[in-house]
Design a protein around this motif. Structure first.
Motif, PDB file in Angstrom:
ATOM      1  N   LEU A  41       0.825  -1.202   0.000  1.00 39.66           N
ATOM      2  CA  LEU A  41       0.000   0.000   0.000  1.00 39.66           C
ATOM      3  C   LEU A  41       0.864   1.259   0.000  1.00 39.66           C
ATOM      4  CD1 LEU A  41      -2.603  -0.994   2.744  1.00 39.66           C
ATOM      5  CD2 LEU A  41      -2.965  -1.012   0.266  1.00 39.66           C
ATOM      6  N   ARG A  42       0.392   2.273  -0.677  1.00 42.43           N
ATOM      7  CA  ARG A  42       1.066   3.565  -0.613  1.00 42.43           C
ATOM      8  C   ARG A  42       0.767   4.223   0.731  1.00 42.43           C
ATOM      9  NH1 ARG A  42       0.083   5.864  -6.802  1.00 42.43           N
ATOM     10  NH2 ARG A  42       1.235   4.176  -7.840  1.00 42.43           N
ATOM     11  N   GLU A  43       1.544   5.243   1.043  1.00 38.04           N
ATOM     12  CA  GLU A  43       1.520   5.815   2.387  1.00 38.04           C
ATOM     13  C   GLU A  43       0.132   6.261   2.827  1.00 38.04           C
ATOM     14  OE1 GLU A  43       3.661   9.406   4.953  1.00 38.04           O
ATOM     15  OE2 GLU A  43       4.296   8.972   2.882  1.00 38.04           O
ATOM     16  N   ARG A  44      -0.583   6.988   1.964  1.00 41.18           N
ATOM     17  CA  ARG A  44      -1.888   7.496   2.370  1.00 41.18           C
ATOM     18  C   ARG A  44      -2.863   6.343   2.615  1.00 41.18           C
ATOM     19  NH1 ARG A  44      -5.579  11.073  -1.528  1.00 41.18           N
ATOM     20  NH2 ARG A  44      -3.548  11.244  -2.534  1.00 41.18           N
ATOM     21  N   ALA A  45      -2.860   5.342   1.732  1.00 41.33           N
ATOM     22  CA  ALA A  45      -3.740   4.193   1.913  1.00 41.33           C
ATOM     23  C   ALA A  45      -3.384   3.429   3.180  1.00 41.33           C
ATOM     24  CB  ALA A  45      -3.648   3.276   0.700  1.00 41.33           C
ATOM     25  N   ALA A  46      -2.090   3.255   3.434  1.00 40.36           N
ATOM     26  CA  ALA A  46      -1.654   2.540   4.632  1.00 40.36           C
ATOM     27  C   ALA A  46      -2.100   3.266   5.893  1.00 40.36           C
ATOM     28  CB  ALA A  46      -0.139   2.370   4.621  1.00 40.36           C
ATOM     29  N   ARG A  47      -2.070   4.600   5.856  1.00 39.50           N
ATOM     30  CA  ARG A  47      -2.482   5.383   7.019  1.00 39.50           C
ATOM     31  C   ARG A  47      -3.976   5.214   7.291  1.00 39.50           C
ATOM     32  NH1 ARG A  47      -0.836   9.897   5.261  1.00 39.50           N
ATOM     33  NH2 ARG A  47      -2.815  10.879   4.727  1.00 39.50           N
ATOM     34  N   LEU A  48      -4.765   5.164   6.248  1.00 42.35           N
ATOM     35  CA  LEU A  48      -6.204   4.980   6.408  1.00 42.35           C
ATOM     36  C   LEU A  48      -6.523   3.574   6.921  1.00 42.35           C
ATOM     37  CD1 LEU A  48      -7.424   6.767   3.166  1.00 42.35           C
ATOM     38  CD2 LEU A  48      -7.886   7.506   5.516  1.00 42.35           C
ATOM     39  N   VAL A  49      -5.826   2.581   6.393  1.00 38.05           N
ATOM     40  CA  VAL A  49      -6.039   1.204   6.851  1.00 38.05           C
ATOM     41  C   VAL A  49      -5.664   1.067   8.319  1.00 38.05           C
ATOM     42  CG1 VAL A  49      -5.263  -1.185   6.571  1.00 38.05           C
ATOM     43  CG2 VAL A  49      -5.815   0.192   4.551  1.00 38.05           C
ATOM     44  N   ALA A  50      -4.612   1.745   8.712  1.00 42.34           N
ATOM     45  CA  ALA A  50      -4.175   1.684  10.113  1.00 42.34           C
ATOM     46  C   ALA A  50      -5.203   2.307  11.053  1.00 42.34           C
ATOM     47  CB  ALA A  50      -2.832   2.392  10.271  1.00 42.34           C
ATOM     48  N   ALA A  51      -6.078   3.138  10.525  1.00 45.76           N
ATOM     49  CA  ALA A  51      -7.086   3.802  11.360  1.00 45.76           C
ATOM     50  C   ALA A  51      -8.300   2.923  11.642  1.00 45.76           C
ATOM     51  CB  ALA A  51      -7.541   5.091  10.683  1.00 45.76           C
ATOM     52  N   VAL A  52      -8.401   1.768  10.992  1.00 48.27           N
ATOM     53  CA  VAL A  52      -9.554   0.890  11.185  1.00 48.27           C
ATOM     54  C   VAL A  52      -9.603   0.430  12.642  1.00 48.27           C
ATOM     55  CG1 VAL A  52     -10.627  -1.306  10.538  1.00 48.27           C
ATOM     56  CG2 VAL A  52      -9.505   0.105   8.791  1.00 48.27           C
ATOM     57  N   ALA A  53     -10.768   0.532  13.255  1.00 49.60           N
ATOM     58  CA  ALA A  53     -10.936   0.132  14.651  1.00 49.60           C
ATOM     59  C   ALA A  53     -10.731  -1.369  14.810  1.00 49.60           C
ATOM     60  CB  ALA A  53     -12.330   0.521  15.142  1.00 49.60           C
ATOM     61  N   GLY A  54     -10.248  -1.768  15.978  1.00 44.73           N
ATOM     62  CA  GLY A  54      -9.936  -3.173  16.216  1.00 44.73           C
ATOM     63  C   GLY A  54     -11.122  -4.101  16.138  1.00 44.73           C
ATOM     64  N   ASP A  55     -12.320  -3.601  16.441  1.00 46.77           N
ATOM     65  CA  ASP A  55     -13.509  -4.454  16.408  1.00 46.77           C
ATOM     66  C   ASP A  55     -14.309  -4.296  15.120  1.00 46.77           C
ATOM     67  OD1 ASP A  55     -14.367  -1.884  16.880  1.00 46.77           O
ATOM     68  OD2 ASP A  55     -15.792  -2.428  18.457  1.00 46.77           O
ATOM     69  N   ALA A  56     -13.797  -3.527  14.162  1.00 47.12           N
ATOM     70  CA  ALA A  56     -14.505  -3.338  12.895  1.00 47.12           C
ATOM     71  C   ALA A  56     -14.329  -4.561  12.009  1.00 47.12           C
ATOM     72  CB  ALA A  56     -13.991  -2.097  12.179  1.00 47.12           C
ATOM     73  N   LEU A  57     -15.298  -4.789  11.143  1.00 44.54           N
ATOM     74  CA  LEU A  57     -15.216  -5.850  10.140  1.00 44.54           C
ATOM     75  C   LEU A  57     -14.584  -5.273   8.879  1.00 44.54           C
ATOM     76  CD1 LEU A  57     -18.816  -7.253  10.618  1.00 44.54           C
ATOM     77  CD2 LEU A  57     -16.697  -8.444  11.233  1.00 44.54           C
ATOM     78  N   VAL A  58     -13.627  -6.002   8.299  1.00 47.93           N
ATOM     79  CA  VAL A  58     -12.966  -5.546   7.076  1.00 47.93           C
ATOM     80  C   VAL A  58     -13.282  -6.530   5.960  1.00 47.93           C
ATOM     81  CG1 VAL A  58     -10.776  -4.994   5.962  1.00 47.93           C
ATOM     82  CG2 VAL A  58     -11.115  -4.459   8.387  1.00 47.93           C
ATOM     83  N   VAL A  59     -13.833  -6.020   4.877  1.00 53.22           N
ATOM     84  CA  VAL A  59     -14.178  -6.837   3.712  1.00 53.22           C
ATOM     85  C   VAL A  59     -13.350  -6.365   2.527  1.00 53.22           C
ATOM     86  CG1 VAL A  59     -16.001  -7.543   2.125  1.00 53.22           C
ATOM     87  CG2 VAL A  59     -16.515  -7.233   4.556  1.00 53.22           C
ATOM     88  N   ALA A  60     -12.566  -7.268   1.953  1.00 52.45           N
ATOM     89  CA  ALA A  60     -11.760  -6.934   0.782  1.00 52.45           C
ATOM     90  C   ALA A  60     -12.537  -7.252  -0.489  1.00 52.45           C
ATOM     91  CB  ALA A  60     -10.443  -7.707   0.801  1.00 52.45           C
ATOM     92  N   VAL A  61     -12.383  -6.393  -1.484  1.00 51.81           N
ATOM     93  CA  VAL A  61     -13.041  -6.581  -2.769  1.00 51.81           C
ATOM     94  C   VAL A  61     -12.098  -7.328  -3.710  1.00 51.81           C
ATOM     95  CG1 VAL A  61     -14.127  -5.435  -4.731  1.00 51.81           C
ATOM     96  CG2 VAL A  61     -14.353  -4.461  -2.435  1.00 51.81           C
ATOM     97  N   ASP A  62     -12.424  -8.558  -4.032  1.00 51.81           N
ATOM     98  CA  ASP A  62     -11.696  -9.433  -4.956  1.00 51.81           C
ATOM     99  C   ASP A  62     -10.398  -9.971  -4.367  1.00 51.81           C
ATOM    100  OD1 ASP A  62     -12.119 -10.824  -7.241  1.00 51.81           O
ATOM    101  OD2 ASP A  62     -11.568  -9.239  -8.622  1.00 51.81           O
ATOM    102  N   VAL A  63      -9.549  -9.098  -3.831  1.00 50.49           N
ATOM    103  CA  VAL A  63      -8.298  -9.512  -3.199  1.00 50.49           C
ATOM    104  C   VAL A  63      -7.880  -8.406  -2.235  1.00 50.49           C
ATOM    105  CG1 VAL A  63      -6.827  -8.488  -4.999  1.00 50.49           C
ATOM    106  CG2 VAL A  63      -5.960 -10.413  -3.654  1.00 50.49           C
ATOM    107  N   PRO A  64      -7.330  -8.723  -1.074  1.00 44.49           N
ATOM    108  CA  PRO A  64      -6.890  -7.650  -0.178  1.00 44.49           C
ATOM    109  C   PRO A  64      -5.832  -6.781  -0.853  1.00 44.49           C
ATOM    110  CG  PRO A  64      -6.938  -9.752   0.984  1.00 44.49           C
ATOM    111  CD  PRO A  64      -7.123 -10.061  -0.470  1.00 44.49           C
ATOM    112  N   SER A  65      -5.993  -5.490  -0.763  1.00 48.24           N
ATOM    113  CA  SER A  65      -5.021  -4.576  -1.374  1.00 48.24           C
ATOM    114  C   SER A  65      -3.650  -4.795  -0.754  1.00 48.24           C
ATOM    115  CB  SER A  65      -5.467  -3.127  -1.177  1.00 48.24           C
ATOM    116  OG  SER A  65      -6.685  -2.881  -1.836  1.00 48.24           O
ATOM    117  N   GLY A  66      -2.638  -4.928  -1.615  1.00 52.88           N
ATOM    118  CA  GLY A  66      -1.283  -5.204  -1.155  1.00 52.88           C
ATOM    119  C   GLY A  66      -0.888  -6.651  -1.304  1.00 52.88           C
ATOM    120  N   VAL A  67      -1.852  -7.528  -1.615  1.00 49.39           N
ATOM    121  CA  VAL A  67      -1.576  -8.946  -1.836  1.00 49.39           C
ATOM    122  C   VAL A  67      -1.524  -9.211  -3.334  1.00 49.39           C
ATOM    123  CG1 VAL A  67      -2.486 -11.296  -1.584  1.00 49.39           C
ATOM    124  CG2 VAL A  67      -2.616  -9.697   0.336  1.00 49.39           C
ATOM    125  N   ASP A  68      -0.496  -9.907  -3.786  1.00 51.79           N
ATOM    126  CA  ASP A  68      -0.381 -10.258  -5.198  1.00 51.79           C
ATOM    127  C   ASP A  68      -1.387 -11.365  -5.510  1.00 51.79           C
ATOM    128  OD1 ASP A  68       0.522 -11.628  -7.651  1.00 51.79           O
ATOM    129  OD2 ASP A  68       2.282 -10.345  -7.506  1.00 51.79           O
TER     130      ASP A  68
END
Length: 479
Positions: free
Chosen positions: A133-160
């Motif tokens: 992830l680029r810096e801005r995207a990584a910063r936003l992902v890091a802000a996700v609350a610990g109890d939040a549900l995360v759903v990736a579309v097609d593949v998690p961003s940053g995974v080949d």
């Protein structure tokens, strides 16, 4: 069979569907499936706070259209745009029309939007993404609350999507909703760990079986490959497997390897080595021999290496045999590449990541971060079938797609479990399965047996061996 296809094959199939249907139909189909999975996760959609992390590609469009559907059901949906000038126009209009709101990802308040969300949808980068992830995207992902549900579309961003490799920061999803076909990176670690539970949404793609990159056996596939004794079977017709394992220092390796072979359905097991007393004490049905393997009597397959030490003489005697041979542990260190390639009968190598690294001349970390390329390179270099053990076990040969094993438990990482697997897979070789099937079926039963033995707690190698018949019966119930 669960099949996985490479990015280029999936994209070609998508283009064919888009050429036949109305514009935007494929994306809306994908978004409908994504929205349904998100709603199921939430349980109650009305009033739920949802944040969409939206990149510039079609992945972002999928997230926006899904967000529009959720907003239409009363959810509070906010799209955080990482590339506002390149956001999917149709998806953005649909979200706004449904009552959703939008914030620029560069604004200070964007992180607060993400932090307050009950569910976060990762639509940052699609299946064509490379690198972390680029810096801005990584910063936003890091802000996700610990109890939040995360759903990736097609593949998690940053995974080949093609390999499962992760280079840099990546999204860790609770669920990945993938469209049309499984992607290899969702089934192979480290990508598999980032993907969480994987849900496949059918969007009408037509993919040729010959384009498969990866396949995972399921119960029915394994049941169809398991040896079946008939009324006329005797111990020799069912297959005799020879085991050359153990040493004065490691007698237990011989015992565990023989245990795997006996539980794996062999009609008889011949043991050759210095741990005969320990083997007979535990398994009196074993046929033991003190002489060289070539003088021990007829076998349909050999297993060599577990706990062998530096006994290169016995190793060379087995490698020279004209029957299938499984080489593991110390045998991998002693067997030369030239000798293995010269064999005419099938050969199955079963290294863990450390042993694979030594054979390839790279670090263990390189193997673990790029398992797919490592197992392919080993199979090509040695002209053999290779079963690469680990958090995701892969089986590769010169033909057909690589197989990934879907069974197992982290508790299986225990001393001696690999010795049991060697005996089990060797028994299947002796029963007549080819090296690719013996490796894949052996890994499947081994992982399933570990689940039976563990039940969520610690497990020892002998426990795994003892649970193989239960795993076998479990699989056969689907037949």
């Amino acid at each position: 069979m669960r099949n996985a296809y490479g990015v280029e094959s999936v994209r070609a199939a998508e283009r064919e569907v888009m050429a036949r249907g109305p514009e935007g139909a494929l994306m809306r189909r994908a978004a409908a499936g994504l929205a349904a999975e998100c709603a199921q996760l939430l349980g109650k959609v009305y009033g739920a706070r949802i944040a969409l992390l939206v990149g510039s590609g079609d992945n972002g469009g999928d997230a926006l259209y899904a967000g529009a559907k959720l907003a239409g059901r009363g959810a509070g949906v906010t799209a955080v745009l990482l590339a506002p000038e390149r956001t999917h126009a149709g998806g953005l209009a649909a979200l706004r029309a449904a009552g959703g709101t939008v914030v620029d990802g560069s604004e200070d308040r964007a992180e607060g939007v993400v932090a307050r969300a009950r569910l976060v949808v990762d639509g940052i980068v699609g299946i064509g993404g490379r690198g972390g992830l680029r810096e801005r995207a990584a910063r936003l992902v890091a802000a996700v609350a610990g109890d939040a549900l995360v759903v990736a579309v097609d593949v998690p961003s940053g995974v080949d999507a093609d390999t499962g490799e992760v280079h840099g920061e990546a999204v860790r999803a609770d669920v990945t909703v993938t469209f049309g076909a499984y992607k290899p990176g969702l089934l192979i670690d480290p990508g598999r760990e980032y993907a969480g539970a994987v849900r496949l949404v059918d969007i009408g793609l037509e993919l040729a079986s010959g384009e498969r990159v990866l396949e995972a056996l399921q119960y029915a596939d394994v049941a169809g490959l398991l040896p079946r004794p008939s009324g006329e079977s005797d111990k020799y017709r069912r297959g005799v497997v020879g085991v050359v394992a153990g040493s004065a220092r490691y007698p237990g390796a011989a015992v565990l390897c023989v245990a795997g072979a006996l539980r794996g359905g062999a009609g008889a097991v011949r043991y050759v080595g210095p741990a005969a007393d320990a083997v007979i004490a535990r398994f009196p049905e074993t046929l033991v021999s003190a002489g060289p393997p070539s003088k021990a009597g007829r076998v349909q397959a050999w297993v060599v290496g577990p706990g062998l030490g530096d006994d290169g003489e016995r190793l060379r005697d087995v490698v020279a045999a004209d029957v299938p041979v499984l080489i593991d542990a110390d045998g991998l260190r002693l067997a030369g590449e030239r000798e293995v390639r010269a064999r005419r009968a099938p050969t199955l190598l079963t290294p863990h990541a450390g042993e694979a690294a030594a054979l390839l001349g790279v670090s263990r970390e390189e193997v673990e971060s790029a398992r797919l390329s490592a197992v392919r390179e080993l199979a090509g270099r040695y002209g053999a079938t290779v079963l690469l053990k680990g958090s995701t076990t892969l089986v590769a040969s010169g033909e057909g797609p690589v197989r990934v094993n879907p069974t197992g438990t982290p508790w299986l990482a225990t001393a001696g479990s690999g010795d049991v697997l060697s005996g089990l897979a060797g028994s299947l070789l002796a029963a007549g399965l080819d090296a690719r099937d013996a490796g894949a079926v052996g890994a499947y039963l081994h992982g399933l047996a570990a689940r039976h033995a563990s039940s969520g707690g610690p497990v020892a190698a002998q426990d795994v061996a003892d649970a193989i018949p239960a795993a076998w019966r479990d699989v056969r119930r689907t037949d």
